[in-house]
Design a protein around this motif. Sequence first.
Motif, PDB file in Angstrom:
ATOM      1  N   LYS A   1       0.846  -1.183   0.000  1.00 31.66           N
ATOM      2  CA  LYS A   1       0.000   0.000   0.000  1.00 31.66           C
ATOM      3  C   LYS A   1       0.887   1.242   0.000  1.00 31.66           C
ATOM      4  O   LYS A   1       2.034   1.190   0.447  1.00 31.66           O
ATOM      5  CB  LYS A   1      -0.870   0.013   1.260  1.00 31.66           C
ATOM      6  N   PRO A   2       0.353   2.371  -0.470  1.00 31.55           N
ATOM      7  CA  PRO A   2       1.155   3.602  -0.436  1.00 31.55           C
ATOM      8  C   PRO A   2       1.667   3.922   0.967  1.00 31.55           C
ATOM      9  O   PRO A   2       2.778   4.464   1.106  1.00 31.55           O
ATOM     10  CB  PRO A   2       0.176   4.658  -0.933  1.00 31.55           C
ATOM     11  N   GLU A   3       0.929   3.577   1.977  1.00 33.66           N
ATOM     12  CA  GLU A   3       1.370   3.864   3.354  1.00 33.66           C
ATOM     13  C   GLU A   3       2.515   2.968   3.813  1.00 33.66           C
ATOM     14  O   GLU A   3       3.058   3.167   4.906  1.00 33.66           O
ATOM     15  CB  GLU A   3       0.203   3.769   4.343  1.00 33.66           C
ATOM     16  N   ASP A   4       2.896   1.993   3.002  1.00 35.62           N
ATOM     17  CA  ASP A   4       4.077   1.182   3.310  1.00 35.62           C
ATOM     18  C   ASP A   4       5.365   1.867   2.842  1.00 35.62           C
ATOM     19  O   ASP A   4       6.460   1.371   3.117  1.00 35.62           O
ATOM     20  CB  ASP A   4       3.975  -0.193   2.639  1.00 35.62           C
ATOM     21  N   THR A   5       5.224   2.980   2.140  1.00 40.88           N
ATOM     22  CA  THR A   5       6.394   3.711   1.672  1.00 40.88           C
ATOM     23  C   THR A   5       7.238   4.179   2.847  1.00 40.88           C
ATOM     24  O   THR A   5       6.745   4.843   3.760  1.00 40.88           O
ATOM     25  CB  THR A   5       5.964   4.921   0.824  1.00 40.88           C
ATOM     26  N   ALA A   6       8.511   3.816   2.823  1.00 37.63           N
ATOM     27  CA  ALA A   6       9.416   4.145   3.929  1.00 37.63           C
ATOM     28  C   ALA A   6      10.813   3.629   3.615  1.00 37.63           C
ATOM     29  O   ALA A   6      11.008   2.874   2.652  1.00 37.63           O
ATOM     30  CB  ALA A   6       8.924   3.517   5.233  1.00 37.63           C
ATOM     31  N   VAL A   7      11.758   4.042   4.449  1.00 45.00           N
ATOM     32  CA  VAL A   7      13.071   3.400   4.455  1.00 45.00           C
ATOM     33  C   VAL A   7      12.984   2.225   5.422  1.00 45.00           C
ATOM     34  O   VAL A   7      12.593   2.394   6.580  1.00 45.00           O
ATOM     35  CB  VAL A   7      14.177   4.376   4.901  1.00 45.00           C
ATOM     36  N   TYR A   8      13.344   1.062   4.928  1.00 43.95           N
ATOM     37  CA  TYR A   8      13.290  -0.160   5.723  1.00 43.95           C
ATOM     38  C   TYR A   8      14.704  -0.532   6.169  1.00 43.95           C
ATOM     39  O   TYR A   8      15.623  -0.603   5.345  1.00 43.95           O
ATOM     40  CB  TYR A   8      12.687  -1.298   4.919  1.00 43.95           C
ATOM     41  N   ARG A   9      14.837  -0.773   7.465  1.00 46.14           N
ATOM     42  CA  ARG A   9      16.133  -1.131   8.023  1.00 46.14           C
ATOM     43  C   ARG A   9      16.024  -2.438   8.774  1.00 46.14           C
ATOM     44  O   ARG A   9      15.015  -2.671   9.467  1.00 46.14           O
ATOM     45  CB  ARG A   9      16.640  -0.051   8.974  1.00 46.14           C
ATOM     46  N   CYS A  10      17.024  -3.281   8.640  1.00 43.59           N
ATOM     47  CA  CYS A  10      17.058  -4.479   9.463  1.00 43.59           C
ATOM     48  C   CYS A  10      17.958  -4.236  10.653  1.00 43.59           C
ATOM     49  O   CYS A  10      18.822  -3.340  10.637  1.00 43.59           O
ATOM     50  CB  CYS A  10      17.522  -5.707   8.676  1.00 43.59           C
ATOM     51  N   ALA A  11      17.751  -5.015  11.689  1.00 46.35           N
ATOM     52  CA  ALA A  11      18.493  -4.839  12.929  1.00 46.35           C
ATOM     53  C   ALA A  11      18.654  -6.188  13.617  1.00 46.35           C
ATOM     54  O   ALA A  11      17.861  -7.107  13.387  1.00 46.35           O
ATOM     55  CB  ALA A  11      17.771  -3.857  13.842  1.00 46.35           C
ATOM     56  N   ALA A  12      19.674  -6.287  14.456  1.00 48.35           N
ATOM     57  CA  ALA A  12      19.962  -7.521  15.169  1.00 48.35           C
ATOM     58  C   ALA A  12      20.006  -7.255  16.665  1.00 48.35           C
ATOM     59  O   ALA A  12      20.488  -6.203  17.102  1.00 48.35           O
ATOM     60  CB  ALA A  12      21.300  -8.092  14.704  1.00 48.35           C
ATOM     61  N   GLN A  13      19.513  -8.220  17.429  1.00 47.62           N
ATOM     62  CA  GLN A  13      19.508  -8.073  18.876  1.00 47.62           C
ATOM     63  C   GLN A  13      20.004  -9.351  19.547  1.00 47.62           C
ATOM     64  O   GLN A  13      19.882 -10.435  19.003  1.00 47.62           O
ATOM     65  CB  GLN A  13      18.110  -7.722  19.396  1.00 47.62           C
ATOM     66  N   ARG A  14      20.553  -9.165  20.744  1.00 50.57           N
ATOM     67  CA  ARG A  14      21.104 -10.306  21.486  1.00 50.57           C
ATOM     68  C   ARG A  14      20.042 -11.031  22.290  1.00 50.57           C
ATOM     69  O   ARG A  14      20.183 -12.212  22.610  1.00 50.57           O
ATOM     70  CB  ARG A  14      22.220  -9.816  22.415  1.00 50.57           C
ATOM     71  N   PHE A  15      18.981 -10.335  22.613  1.00 52.28           N
ATOM     72  CA  PHE A  15      17.939 -10.936  23.439  1.00 52.28           C
ATOM     73  C   PHE A  15      16.601 -10.645  22.799  1.00 52.28           C
ATOM     74  O   PHE A  15      16.387  -9.577  22.239  1.00 52.28           O
ATOM     75  CB  PHE A  15      17.992 -10.396  24.873  1.00 52.28           C
ATOM     76  N   TRP A  16      15.686 -11.587  22.913  1.00 53.93           N
ATOM     77  CA  TRP A  16      14.390 -11.490  22.233  1.00 53.93           C
ATOM     78  C   TRP A  16      13.514 -10.427  22.888  1.00 53.93           C
ATOM     79  O   TRP A  16      12.979 -10.615  23.983  1.00 53.93           O
ATOM     80  CB  TRP A  16      13.725 -12.867  22.274  1.00 53.93           C
ATOM     81  N   SER A  17      13.362  -9.338  22.171  1.00 55.46           N
ATOM     82  CA  SER A  17      12.452  -8.272  22.561  1.00 55.46           C
ATOM     83  C   SER A  17      12.033  -7.612  21.260  1.00 55.46           C
ATOM     84  O   SER A  17      12.507  -6.514  20.913  1.00 55.46           O
ATOM     85  CB  SER A  17      13.149  -7.280  23.494  1.00 55.46           C
TER      86      SER A  17
END
Length: 123
Positions: free
Chosen positions: A87-103
């Motif tokens: 959808k047009p509202e999905d327009t954005a910069v998408y970034r991935c990220a990593a974490q050490r603990f599940w949150s």
Amino acid sequence: QVQLVESGGGLVQAGGSLRLSCATSGRTFSTHAMGWFRQAPGKGREFVAAIHWNFGTTYYADSVKGRFTISRDNAKNTVYLQMNSLKPEDTAVYRCAAQRFWSPATATSYNYWGQGTQVTVSS
């Protein structure tokens, strides 16, 4: 250190699909989960989806549930975000990220971030 590189963004018409990839390198064994966030112009950072490396547990924002699917390839140390029915509202910069603990949905709990890839959905 962990390095993250996103790819797969682009311009797509509403209703179309894209698949984002996040390739990880470095001390990936120190991380337990990966997430995708997005930020549209003039808006704050928004959680999209997350996945646990070992268990495959997934978690989604309500806004993308049923349209987006997060997956991982442990052998390739790569995480994917399949985005359908865009959808047009999905327009954005998408970034991935990593974490050490599940949150999964807490941005401040992520330790490493990629530079991002632009997704633009035209109406």
